[in-house]
Design a protein around this motif. Structure first.
Motif, PDB file in Angstrom:
ATOM      1  N   PHE A 109       0.854  -1.183   0.000  1.00  0.00           N
ATOM      2  CA  PHE A 109       0.000   0.000   0.000  1.00  0.00           C
ATOM      3  C   PHE A 109       0.889   1.231   0.000  1.00  0.00           C
ATOM      4  CE2 PHE A 109      -3.502   2.697   1.313  1.00  0.00           C
ATOM      5  CZ  PHE A 109      -4.597   2.037   0.791  1.00  0.00           C
ATOM      6  N   LEU A 110       0.447   2.268  -0.709  1.00  0.00           N
ATOM      7  CA  LEU A 110       1.216   3.509  -0.730  1.00  0.00           C
ATOM      8  C   LEU A 110       0.302   4.667  -0.360  1.00  0.00           C
ATOM      9  CD1 LEU A 110       3.803   5.104  -1.389  1.00  0.00           C
ATOM     10  CD2 LEU A 110       3.021   5.229  -3.739  1.00  0.00           C
TER      11      LEU A 110
ATOM     12  N   LEU B 161       9.492   2.183  -5.298  1.00  0.00           N
ATOM     13  CA  LEU B 161      10.922   1.930  -5.461  1.00  0.00           C
ATOM     14  C   LEU B 161      11.701   3.216  -5.734  1.00  0.00           C
ATOM     15  CD1 LEU B 161      10.867  -1.357  -7.544  1.00  0.00           C
ATOM     16  CD2 LEU B 161      11.147  -1.071  -5.102  1.00  0.00           C
ATOM     17  N   SER B 162      11.047   4.206  -6.337  1.00  0.00           N
ATOM     18  CA  SER B 162      11.815   5.386  -6.741  1.00  0.00           C
ATOM     19  C   SER B 162      11.608   6.581  -5.810  1.00  0.00           C
ATOM     20  CB  SER B 162      11.460   5.784  -8.173  1.00  0.00           C
ATOM     21  OG  SER B 162      10.094   6.123  -8.246  1.00  0.00           O
ATOM     22  N   GLU B 163      10.426   6.694  -5.178  1.00  0.00           N
ATOM     23  CA  GLU B 163      10.189   7.839  -4.291  1.00  0.00           C
ATOM     24  C   GLU B 163      10.886   7.616  -2.955  1.00  0.00           C
ATOM     25  OE1 GLU B 163       8.475  10.752  -4.286  1.00  0.00           O
ATOM     26  OE2 GLU B 163       8.175  10.624  -6.451  1.00  0.00           O
ATOM     27  N   ARG B 164      11.015   8.712  -2.203  1.00  0.00           N
ATOM     28  CA  ARG B 164      11.590   8.580  -0.859  1.00  0.00           C
ATOM     29  C   ARG B 164      10.475   8.213   0.106  1.00  0.00           C
ATOM     30  NH1 ARG B 164      14.243  14.043  -2.022  1.00  0.00           N
ATOM     31  NH2 ARG B 164      12.695  13.781  -3.636  1.00  0.00           N
ATOM     32  N   VAL B 165      10.159   6.930   0.166  1.00  0.00           N
ATOM     33  CA  VAL B 165       9.054   6.481   1.014  1.00  0.00           C
ATOM     34  C   VAL B 165       9.568   6.140   2.402  1.00  0.00           C
ATOM     35  CG1 VAL B 165       7.666   5.602  -0.874  1.00  0.00           C
ATOM     36  CG2 VAL B 165       9.303   4.102   0.234  1.00  0.00           C
TER      37      VAL B 165
ATOM     38  N   GLU C 115      11.562   0.736  14.040  1.00  0.00           N
ATOM     39  CA  GLU C 115      12.336   0.119  15.109  1.00  0.00           C
ATOM     40  C   GLU C 115      11.662  -1.099  15.720  1.00  0.00           C
ATOM     41  OE1 GLU C 115      10.937   3.006  15.029  1.00  0.00           O
ATOM     42  OE2 GLU C 115       9.876   3.486  16.884  1.00  0.00           O
ATOM     43  N   PHE C 116      10.390  -1.312  15.424  1.00  0.00           N
ATOM     44  CA  PHE C 116       9.701  -2.489  15.957  1.00  0.00           C
ATOM     45  C   PHE C 116      10.031  -3.742  15.155  1.00  0.00           C
ATOM     46  CE2 PHE C 116       6.478  -1.294  19.222  1.00  0.00           C
ATOM     47  CZ  PHE C 116       6.855   0.029  19.339  1.00  0.00           C
ATOM     48  N   GLY C 117      10.668  -3.591  14.009  1.00  0.00           N
ATOM     49  CA  GLY C 117      11.056  -4.753  13.221  1.00  0.00           C
ATOM     50  C   GLY C 117       9.892  -5.499  12.618  1.00  0.00           C
ATOM     51  N   THR C 118       8.771  -4.809  12.389  1.00  0.00           N
ATOM     52  CA  THR C 118       7.593  -5.502  11.874  1.00  0.00           C
ATOM     53  C   THR C 118       7.585  -5.561  10.346  1.00  0.00           C
ATOM     54  OG1 THR C 118       6.448  -3.400  12.026  1.00  0.00           O
ATOM     55  CG2 THR C 118       6.139  -4.924  13.825  1.00  0.00           C
ATOM     56  N   ARG C 119       8.471  -4.859   9.717  1.00  0.00           N
ATOM     57  CA  ARG C 119       8.570  -4.781   8.256  1.00  0.00           C
ATOM     58  C   ARG C 119       7.220  -4.481   7.595  1.00  0.00           C
ATOM     59  NH1 ARG C 119      11.438 -10.123   7.195  1.00  0.00           N
ATOM     60  NH2 ARG C 119      11.201  -9.582   5.007  1.00  0.00           N
ATOM     61  N   PRO C 120       6.680  -3.283   7.832  1.00  0.00           N
ATOM     62  CA  PRO C 120       5.368  -2.905   7.289  1.00  0.00           C
ATOM     63  C   PRO C 120       5.372  -2.877   5.766  1.00  0.00           C
ATOM     64  CG  PRO C 120       6.168  -1.271   8.870  1.00  0.00           C
ATOM     65  CD  PRO C 120       7.289  -2.192   8.608  1.00  0.00           C
ATOM     66  N   GLN C 121       4.240  -3.207   5.189  1.00  0.00           N
ATOM     67  CA  GLN C 121       4.090  -3.166   3.740  1.00  0.00           C
ATOM     68  C   GLN C 121       3.218  -1.996   3.305  1.00  0.00           C
ATOM     69  OE1 GLN C 121       5.930  -5.433   1.746  1.00  0.00           O
ATOM     70  NE2 GLN C 121       6.794  -5.502   3.810  1.00  0.00           N
ATOM     71  N   ALA C 122       2.999  -1.053   4.206  1.00  0.00           N
ATOM     72  CA  ALA C 122       2.330   0.192   3.832  1.00  0.00           C
ATOM     73  C   ALA C 122       3.396   1.271   3.846  1.00  0.00           C
ATOM     74  CB  ALA C 122       1.217   0.532   4.813  1.00  0.00           C
TER      75      ALA C 122
ATOM     76  N   LEU D 134       6.436  11.750   5.345  1.00  0.00           N
ATOM     77  CA  LEU D 134       6.300  11.604   6.795  1.00  0.00           C
ATOM     78  C   LEU D 134       7.210  12.590   7.516  1.00  0.00           C
ATOM     79  CD1 LEU D 134       6.285   7.761   7.419  1.00  0.00           C
ATOM     80  CD2 LEU D 134       4.389   9.338   7.299  1.00  0.00           C
ATOM     81  N   THR D 135       6.855  12.922   8.768  1.00  0.00           N
ATOM     82  CA  THR D 135       7.796  13.593   9.645  1.00  0.00           C
ATOM     83  C   THR D 135       8.072  12.642  10.800  1.00  0.00           C
ATOM     84  OG1 THR D 135       6.059  14.566  10.996  1.00  0.00           O
ATOM     85  CG2 THR D 135       6.841  15.875   9.142  1.00  0.00           C
TER      86      THR D 135
END
Lengths: 257, 164
Positions: free
Chosen positions: A43-44, A230-234, A240-247, A252-253
């Motif tokens: 998700f983006l 892949l190209s934007e600064r997402v 730090e929770f190590g959950t590896r989110p896919q959203a 962001l700030t």
């Protein structure tokens, strides 16, 4: 210890330290995708485009049988306001089901904070939803095997098997789960699994007039949204929770977590 | 070994066997784990099908495109829309999910309230978000007490096209 042993030991340590570093350094997402073809939903969210209308929240609730009046929701929108005199405010009245019809900040407990328009430094909206983590803490803690991550990367809850113990609701660091007031089980965003498997976008993506919410198969490098990721600064939430989110989030700030 | 060891042990073993037997019949046969392993994806496979079969309510007509499937019967509303103004808003955002309209439901709700418009048009001076693009009004000052649609056409809000 003689000189030879010392040098040997030094080489081993340096080589050992260098391997994981270099494997991180040259990580190319496209190569990884090429060796793992298949579907993996991601998700983006583009926070620049969101205007806080809350139509995504309304659409999600109507599509997925979440009572409108209940104070629970699968997706919600947060408003961040930074004032010029150095304060930060966050609110999300009713999860932004009605958007943000008032300029004042809802401080909770019936208190409101008026902010002079001149005093607003930066301000923006952040839609939130389940991150469909690759290592989801919520599915790990389920004592009965009722919640799981399926092979397409979607985290789901088995309603007939869930006992409603609430462990997963506590385990989610993002607060994306809640207790469903009608079905009496844990409930969460399914990425509208019934829609994406039919080739339709999730209801919230469909409802967003401004294209702030997007979905893609992150293993398909021809997908325009995948290319954006892949190209934007997402960024991702609570790395730090190590959950590896896919959203993934654009814009962001540090305060957005 | 003595009796006092064997007796309790056999009770314990019988208990374990009973639990395993119960589990064998109670747990559905399609329980298993997938790509993400036992820790993250131990589940009943049939549940994925159940989620897939949930009913679709919002029709795939919104997003960034014009709402073509409604044009057939509501040509006037669709024609008034322009991409610069409200054309980007899906009809279903304001009128609710179409499901199988006009068969079921036969008609869709029409919300004439001010709140519908104030979602986007409350004046918020947030220059760092795209909200700055939308003209804002102060609900307390801008004709309080009357519905917005008494003066503005929700499908074509262009100020030059206003009847009054």
């Amino acid at each position: 210890m003689n000189r030879r042993d010392f040098l040997k030991g030094t080489i081993v340590v340096i080589a050992g330290a260098a391997v994981p570093l270099s494997s991180l350094e040259f990580f190319d997402p496209c190569e990884v995708l090429a060796v793992n073809p298949g579907i993996h939903w991601a998700f983006l969210v583009d926070t620049y485009k969101c205007v806080g209308c809350g139509f995504c929240v309304k659409a999600c609730k109507l599509e997925n049988d979440v009572p409108l009046e209940a104070k629970v929701t699968r997706t919600w929108v947060e408003r961040y306001v930074y004032t010029r005199d150095g304060h930060q405010y966050v609110d999300s009245p009713d999860g932004a089901l009605q958007g943000f019809p008032e300029p004042r900040i809802d401080m909770g407990l019936g208190e409101f904070k008026e902010i002079e328009p001149d005093n607003v430094g930066k301000a923006f909206f952040v839609p939130k939803l389940c991150n469909h983590c690759d290592t989801p803490p919520c599915t790990q803690v389920c004592p009965v095997g009722a919640t799981y991550k399926n092979d397409e990367g979607v985290v789901l809850v088995d309603r007939s098997w869930c006992i409603g113990c609430g462990y997963c609701i506590m385990a989610c660091p993002y607060g994306a789960r809640y207790f469903h007031p009608v079905y009496k089980v844990a409930d969460k965003c399914t990425l509208c699994y019934h829609r994406i498997t039919k080739g339709l976008p999730p209801a919230c993506v469909e409802a967003c007039p401004f294209g702030a919410r997007k979905i893609c198969n992150i293993q398909d490098s021809n997908d325009p949204v995948t290319r954006l990721i892949l190209s934007e600064r997402v960024g991702i939430l609570k790395e730090e929770f190590g959950t590896r989110p896919q959203a993934f989030y654009i814009g962001l700030t540090a305060e957005v977590r | 070994m003595k009796n006092h060891v064997w007796r309790p042990l056999s009770v314990a073993l019988a208990l374990v066997a009973a639990i395993l037997l119960f589990r064998y019949f109670y747990v559905p046969k399609d329980f298993g784990s997938g790509k993400y392993g036992f820790m993250y994806s131990y589940h009943r496979q049939a549940d994925e099908e159940q989620w897939k079969n949930m009913p679709v309510r919002y029709q795939n007509t919104g997003g960034q495109q014009m709402h073509e499937s409604c044009r057939e019967c509501h040509a006037e509303e669709v024609a008034g829309r322009t991409k610069e103004l409200h054309g980007i808003i899906a009809c279903e955002d304001c009128h609710g999910p179409a499901r199988n309209h006009p068969d079921d439901p036969e008609t869709l709700p029409v919300d004439r309230g001010r709140d519908l418009c104030l979602r986007c048009h409350t004046s918020l001076s947030y220059i760092t978000s795209d909200r700055k693009r939308i003209p804002g009004i102060d609900a307390k000052e801008h004709n309080p007490g009357s519905e917005c649609v008494e003066c503005h056409n929700p499908h074509n809000p262009r100020l030059e096209d206003m009847q009054r």
